[in-house]
Design an enzyme around this catalytic site. Structure first.
Site, PDB file in Angstrom:
ATOM      1  N   CYS A  32       0.822  -1.212   0.000  1.00  0.00           N
ATOM      2  CA  CYS A  32       0.000   0.000   0.000  1.00  0.00           C
ATOM      3  C   CYS A  32       0.860   1.267   0.000  1.00  0.00           C
ATOM      4  O   CYS A  32       1.484   1.559  -1.014  1.00  0.00           O
ATOM      5  CB  CYS A  32      -1.007  -0.050   1.142  1.00  0.00           C
ATOM      6  SG  CYS A  32      -2.491   0.881   0.734  1.00  0.00           S
ATOM      7  N   HIS A  79      -3.841  -5.087   0.481  1.00  0.00           N
ATOM      8  CA  HIS A  79      -3.241  -5.623   1.712  1.00  0.00           C
ATOM      9  C   HIS A  79      -3.338  -7.149   1.721  1.00  0.00           C
ATOM     10  O   HIS A  79      -4.308  -7.698   2.257  1.00  0.00           O
ATOM     11  CB  HIS A  79      -3.981  -5.076   2.939  1.00  0.00           C
ATOM     12  CG  HIS A  79      -3.780  -3.617   3.149  1.00  0.00           C
ATOM     13  ND1 HIS A  79      -2.868  -3.106   4.041  1.00  0.00           N
ATOM     14  CD2 HIS A  79      -4.360  -2.552   2.563  1.00  0.00           C
ATOM     15  CE1 HIS A  79      -2.900  -1.786   4.010  1.00  0.00           C
ATOM     16  NE2 HIS A  79      -3.800  -1.419   3.120  1.00  0.00           N
ATOM     17  N   GLU A  97      -1.895  -9.130   3.539  1.00  0.00           N
ATOM     18  CA  GLU A  97      -1.788  -9.647   4.912  1.00  0.00           C
ATOM     19  C   GLU A  97      -3.144  -9.944   5.542  1.00  0.00           C
ATOM     20  O   GLU A  97      -3.240 -10.741   6.472  1.00  0.00           O
ATOM     21  CB  GLU A  97      -0.982  -8.685   5.793  1.00  0.00           C
ATOM     22  CG  GLU A  97      -1.639  -7.357   6.146  1.00  0.00           C
ATOM     23  CD  GLU A  97      -1.433  -6.243   5.118  1.00  0.00           C
ATOM     24  OE1 GLU A  97      -1.134  -6.558   3.947  1.00  0.00           O
ATOM     25  OE2 GLU A  97      -1.589  -5.064   5.482  1.00  0.00           O
TER      26      GLU A  97
HETATM   27  N1  GLN Z   1      -1.950   6.733   2.742  1.00  0.00           N
HETATM   28  C1  GLN Z   1      -2.091   5.981   1.538  1.00  0.00           C
HETATM   29  C2  GLN Z   1      -3.460   6.162   0.906  1.00  0.00           C
HETATM   30  O1  GLN Z   1      -4.404   6.564   1.553  1.00  0.00           O
HETATM   31  C3  GLN Z   1      -1.802   4.508   1.773  1.00  0.00           C
HETATM   32  C4  GLN Z   1      -2.729   3.846   2.744  1.00  0.00           C
HETATM   33  C5  GLN Z   1      -2.240   2.532   3.252  1.00  0.00           C
HETATM   34  O2  GLN Z   1      -1.038   2.249   3.243  1.00  0.00           O
HETATM   35  N2  GLN Z   1      -3.137   1.704   3.768  1.00  0.00           N
HETATM   36  O3  GLN Z   1      -3.619   5.909  -0.259  1.00  0.00           O
END
Ligand code: GLN
Length: 537
Positions: free
Chosen positions: A387, A513, A515
């Site tokens: 992410c 994600h 995970e």
């Molecule tokens: N801050 C970034 C976004 O909002 C990544 C978010 C995250 O890593 N879950 O796109």
């Protein structure tokens, strides 16, 4: 999933004496044993705080925010439930006081209670009971296990305990309360002490709830004398005093609970005839691999919440699952991204065989992440970016390879000359923060040839998201021409979901994600392959 074989039984897990005794793990362990006996089980968490969900909570306050397929931002215990049961949870599995009140107040405004005074009892308690019974509505589950957050005696958990009292009264033996408590060992007296447990059961009794089973968290084994004493003072039979001794891994708790016959006592007390003993063969095989690794591998996790491992719970558990598949133990080095600078970069990352750069929000520690990625990219160290980590990997590449020195995400620098990560058009209109990100499962189409196609072995995958910012496709061709490809794309929106770098031993970034989907029964293929690649370096 097959339908229920019995009328749904409701099991409540409350906590006494102190927080952090592991109600989530006890709930998940009991659920695992019942599932291994062939019953269908779901686990629910009721959180007594007033936030609608933990999505707006700082990870320092509440650990990781877990995300379900249907886009609920939930308590991290739901991650344990899924990792133990390998069954997805949903919006209905995590309810907070905020949600309960929001729904009661909105019903009041709609006139559903015209003429009535709206009160904690019965309106709030009715709403709590409704949310618990909702999970049994579809006739999917033999058992609904409901974990009550917080500790008995807290003002905010009172309505929940009252709801349990009412359900026990209404349902008799179809409803059961397990109280998790602490038996501290006093070194000076060389004794285990039962008094805090007696008091916490008394508090339950004041609220009209007699716990049926006591699960006693302890550093030392409980002897018969202690068990009998607890049984006598707390009105439970001695077979319902269950020892929960400290152990080296949460994954051993189901086996400890099986030894203590927790599942048998639950079946007996809820009047369910036990047909088959729990089949824990696969689980035991997992524990055996966990306990006897053939080698170790040191993997780094770069993030800004590393003081609190709970903030990265699912990543850490995914690495444990992937380690067992590779017959290795993953030793994790947590590296604070704010403490990474040009002068100590090498030292911070030295000896690591693979590194993950973590998800996150906001500017803090971002330049440390970008420096680390530059080192991993140029030194051929296996690297997985999740992410925000993936967004940083693209920023690093844009600045140092595409010759765009001002490249950034508009999250960190809204005035950047090259917004290679930008907010989605439809997100620009969104001004409220709660539950408005791109949340939950989305499909992703994988092109081939690519490393990720080989890993997933499938052209279409589904993974869970939690972010507001996205790769700016305007720059994509430049990335691809320079060797950073985007083999994973959302088929509906065209958004980039996966990147990989050609000519690097292992360099994969994912906007989602992975995970959140790794379980004991189904460790995640990306983590498996990443640990494998790290073991080979
Ligand atoms: N801050 C970034 C976004 O909002 C990544 C978010 C995250 O890593 N879950 O796109």
């Amino acid at each position: 999933m097959t339908g229920p074989k019995i009328n749904t039984r409701f099991i409540f897990v409350t906590g006494g004496v102190t927080s952090s005794l592991g109600k989530g793990i006890i709930s998940a362990s009991l659920a695992k044993l019942l599932q291994a006996r062939g019953y269908t089980v779901t686990i629910q968490k009721l959180d007594p705080y007033i936030n609608i969900d933990p999505g707006t909570l700082n990870p320092y306050e509440h650990g990781e925010c877990y995300v379900t397929d249907d886009g609920a931002e939930t308590d991290l215990d739901l991650g344990h439930y899924e990792r133990f049961l390998n069954v997805p949870t949903s919006q209905a599995n995590n309810v907070t006081t905020g949600k309960i009140y929001q729904s009661v107040i909105s019903k009041e405004r709609q006139g559903n209670y015209l003429g009535e005074t709206v009160q904690v009892i019965p309106h709030i308690t009715d709403e709590i009971k409704y949310r618990i019974k909702l999970l049994a509505d579809k006739n999917e589950f033999d058992f609904v296990i409901t974990e009550i957050g917080g500790t008995v005696g807290d003002i905010e958990s009172l309505p929940y305990i009252e709801a349990i009292r009412q359900m026990k009264w209404e349902m008799g033996s179809n409803c059961l309360v397990i109280h998790l408590t602490l038996i501290p060992y006093l070194a000076a007296a060389r004794e285990l002490k039962t008094k805090p447990t007696q008091h916490s059961v008394k508090t339950m009794l004041e609220y009209g709830v007699q716990p049926d089973i006591l699960v006693c968290r302890t550093e030392r084994p409980l002897n018969d004398h202690i068990r009998n004493k607890i049984a006598l003072f707390c009105n439970v039979d001695v077979s319902s005093v269950i020892e929960s001794i400290d152990t080296s891994s949460i994954y051993k708790v189901p086996l400890l609970m099986q030894d203590e016959k927790l599942d048998r006592v639950v079946l007996k007390k809820t009047k369910v005839s036990a047909k088959q003993p729990p089949n824990m063969k696969r689980w035991r095989a997992f524990i055996n691999r966990l306990e006897s690794p053939k080698h170790t591998v040191e993997i780094g996790l770069v993030g800004k919440y590393v003081e609190l491992v709970d903030s990265y719970k699912s990543i850490i558990e995914s690495l444990i699952h992937a380690g067992t598949v590779n017959n290795c133990k993953v030793n994790l080095r947590l590296i604070h991204s704010e403490h990474i600078g040009k002068d100590n970069l090498k030292e911070k990352l030295s000896g690591l065989k693979g590194v993950i750069v973590a998800p996150g929000f906001g500017n803090r520690g971002i330049e440390g992440k970008i420096l680390a990625i530059n080192y991993l990219r140029t030194n051929g160290i296996p690297f997985m970016a999740i992410c925000l980590g993936m967004q940083c990997a693209m920023i690093e590449f844009a600045r140092n390879v595409l010759d765009l020195p001002g490249a950034h995400s508009t999250e960190m620098n809204p005035a950047t000359a090259d917004p290679i990560i930008d907010i989605m058009e439809e997100q620009k209109k969104v001004h409220i923060k709660g539950g408005t990100m791109r949340l939950g499962a989305f499909s992703c189409k994988i092109s081939r040839p690519s490393r990720v196609f080989d890993i997933y072995g499938s052209e279409v995958i589904s993974e869970r998201h939690r972010h507001r910012f996205e790769v700016n496709n305007h720059y994509l061709k430049r990335f691809e021409d320079a060797g950073m490809s985007a083999p994973g794309i959302n088929p509906e929106s065209g958004l980039v979901e996966i990147i990989e770098l050609k000519g690097h031993p292992w360099f994969v970034g994912v906007q989602f994600h992975p995970e959140y989907k790794s379980t004991v029964d189904a460790p995640h293929p990306l983590f498996i392959d990443f640990v494998k690649a790290s073991s080979m370096i």
